[in-house]
Scaffold this motif. Structure first.
Motif, PDB file in Angstrom:
ATOM      1  N   UNK A 196       1.049  -0.897   0.216  1.00 46.11           N
ATOM      2  CA  UNK A 196       0.271  -0.476   0.072  1.00 46.11           C
ATOM      3  C   UNK A 196       0.404   1.429   0.054  1.00 46.11           C
ATOM      4  N   UNK A 197       0.231   2.439  -0.174  1.00 50.04           N
ATOM      5  CA  UNK A 197       1.317   3.591  -0.697  1.00 50.04           C
ATOM      6  C   UNK A 197      -0.072   4.840  -0.592  1.00 50.04           C
ATOM      7  N   UNK A 215      -2.750   3.850  -2.873  1.00 53.95           N
ATOM      8  CA  UNK A 215      -2.526   3.622  -4.130  1.00 53.95           C
ATOM      9  C   UNK A 215      -1.869   2.110  -3.851  1.00 53.95           C
ATOM     10  N   UNK A 216      -2.036   1.395  -5.150  1.00 53.68           N
ATOM     11  CA  UNK A 216      -0.884  -0.317  -4.930  1.00 53.68           C
ATOM     12  C   UNK A 216       0.379   0.192  -5.553  1.00 53.68           C
ATOM     13  N   UNK A 217       1.039  -0.184  -5.090  1.00 54.47           N
ATOM     14  CA  UNK A 217       2.363  -0.569  -5.430  1.00 54.47           C
ATOM     15  C   UNK A 217       2.492  -1.743  -5.772  1.00 54.47           C
ATOM     16  N   UNK A 218       3.342  -2.185  -7.012  1.00 55.75           N
ATOM     17  CA  UNK A 218       3.533  -3.666  -7.382  1.00 55.75           C
ATOM     18  C   UNK A 218       5.053  -3.093  -8.128  1.00 55.75           C
ATOM     19  N   UNK A 219       5.873  -3.762  -7.237  1.00 58.88           N
ATOM     20  CA  UNK A 219       7.009  -4.189  -7.718  1.00 58.88           C
ATOM     21  C   UNK A 219       7.539  -5.471  -8.501  1.00 58.88           C
ATOM     22  N   UNK A 238      -4.747   2.592  -8.576  1.00 63.11           N
ATOM     23  CA  UNK A 238      -5.108   4.025  -7.359  1.00 63.11           C
ATOM     24  C   UNK A 238      -6.539   2.770  -7.320  1.00 63.11           C
ATOM     25  N   UNK A 239      -6.664   2.722  -5.624  1.00 59.49           N
ATOM     26  CA  UNK A 239      -7.381   2.319  -4.852  1.00 59.49           C
ATOM     27  C   UNK A 239      -8.926   2.669  -5.066  1.00 59.49           C
ATOM     28  N   UNK A 240      -9.143   3.847  -5.166  1.00 62.48           N
ATOM     29  CA  UNK A 240     -10.820   4.428  -5.856  1.00 62.48           C
ATOM     30  C   UNK A 240     -10.498   3.488  -7.016  1.00 62.48           C
ATOM     31  N   UNK A 241     -10.133   3.183  -7.634  1.00 62.76           N
ATOM     32  CA  UNK A 241      -9.893   2.993  -9.626  1.00 62.76           C
ATOM     33  C   UNK A 241     -10.029   1.698  -9.936  1.00 62.76           C
ATOM     34  N   UNK A 242      -9.677   0.389  -8.950  1.00 60.79           N
ATOM     35  CA  UNK A 242      -8.583  -0.938  -9.538  1.00 60.79           C
ATOM     36  C   UNK A 242      -8.547  -2.270  -8.007  1.00 60.79           C
ATOM     37  N   UNK A 243      -9.060  -2.408  -8.211  1.00 60.34           N
ATOM     38  CA  UNK A 243      -8.559  -3.867  -6.677  1.00 60.34           C
ATOM     39  C   UNK A 243      -8.474  -5.339  -7.758  1.00 60.34           C
ATOM     40  N   UNK A 244      -7.129  -5.174  -6.602  1.00 56.77           N
ATOM     41  CA  UNK A 244      -6.060  -6.362  -7.556  1.00 56.77           C
ATOM     42  C   UNK A 244      -6.517  -7.767  -7.309  1.00 56.77           C
TER      43      UNK A 244
END
Length: 251
Positions: A196-197, A215-219, A238-244
């Motif tokens: 998370x970030x 936001x969710x940050x994915x490395x 962005x957390x508001x736009x997408x769920x991973x």
């Protein structure tokens, strides 16, 4: 029990008024001074922080010079990270959006022969300062930004080949797996590390969200069949736009 901070109480009050349809999508909120009075005489800074929180959550949207408005509901995209998405050929993002009945496109800019910073070099198994090709992406769903990504590939792998530019040449836009296959490299796995970030000022501008929005940050790093890293990327959703969502095969 610890008392809730005033700005969170104010945010709850504003959210409740929206839920009760006192304001509907597209409505302009009253001035901060008026809202401060209506929220029990709190300070305008409390209302400002409450509005910033609700903007980061996609409930409100700020329009420069116009004020703060109730945001139109935006469906959160279900972004599946799975083994199968890497085996379809072409762009995984375009295929993901197609599965959601959306048009997936992207804009990009590439810099070739860029020295690798220390953290990127460590992820790619090369020396700091070794040359890389860096490509910055802004991914769009039906024309609206939903994801950012910054990709690094070792120039020592792709230099002098037709795939040196991820978005140029005859294999442009095909994705890492297909492009590497064109030069005899078989990509067999990807490792992803989500965290998370909060959106930086630059990310917020590109994505159309409030600075500091969740936001969710994915490395992510791709590896070839001999264990060599061939690409690494930093992805921002962005957390508001997408769920991973992660899909894990079970044999």
């Amino acid at each position: 029990m610890r008392e809730q901070p005033p700005y969170l109480r104010a945010a709850d009050l504003l959210r409740q008024r929206i839920a009760n349809e006192e304001w509907v999508p597209g409505d302009r909120l009253p001035s901060r001074a008026q809202l401060a009075e209506e929220c029990g005489g709190v300070g305008e800074n409390v209302i400002r922080r409450a509005q910033e929180l609700l903007i980061s959550q996609g409930v409100l949207e700020g329009r420069a010079g116009s004020g703060t408005f109730v945001a139109e509901p935006r469906q959160r995209l279900r972004m599946v990270r799975s083994q199968s998405r890497e085996q379809r050929g072409g762009s995984p993002f375009a295929a993901d959006m197609s599965a959601l009945a959306k048009r997936g496109t992207w804009e990009s800019s590439t810099e070739a022969k860029l020295p690798a910073p220390a953290d990127i070099a460590a992820r790619l198994g090369i020396s700091e300062g070794d040359l890389c090709v860096r490509t910055s992406y802004e991914f769009l769903a039906d024309g609206k930004p939903v994801q950012l990504s910054t990709s690094w590939e070792p120039y020592g792998i792709t230099g002098g080949t037709l795939v040196v530019l991820p978005e140029g040449g005859p294999h442009a836009g095909k994705g890492v797996v297909d492009r590497m296959a064109e030069i005899g490299i078989t990509v067999t796995r990807a490792v992803e590390q989500p965290e998370p970030g909060h959106a930086t000022a630059e990310e917020a501008t590109l994505l159309g969200v409030q600075r500091g929005a969740l936001v969710t940050r994915i490395q992510r790093t791709y590896y070839s069949d001999d264990g060599r890293p061939v690409e690494t990327a930093d992805i921002v959703v962005p957390a508001a736009f997408g769920v991973i969502v992660y899909e894990v095969p079970v044999s």
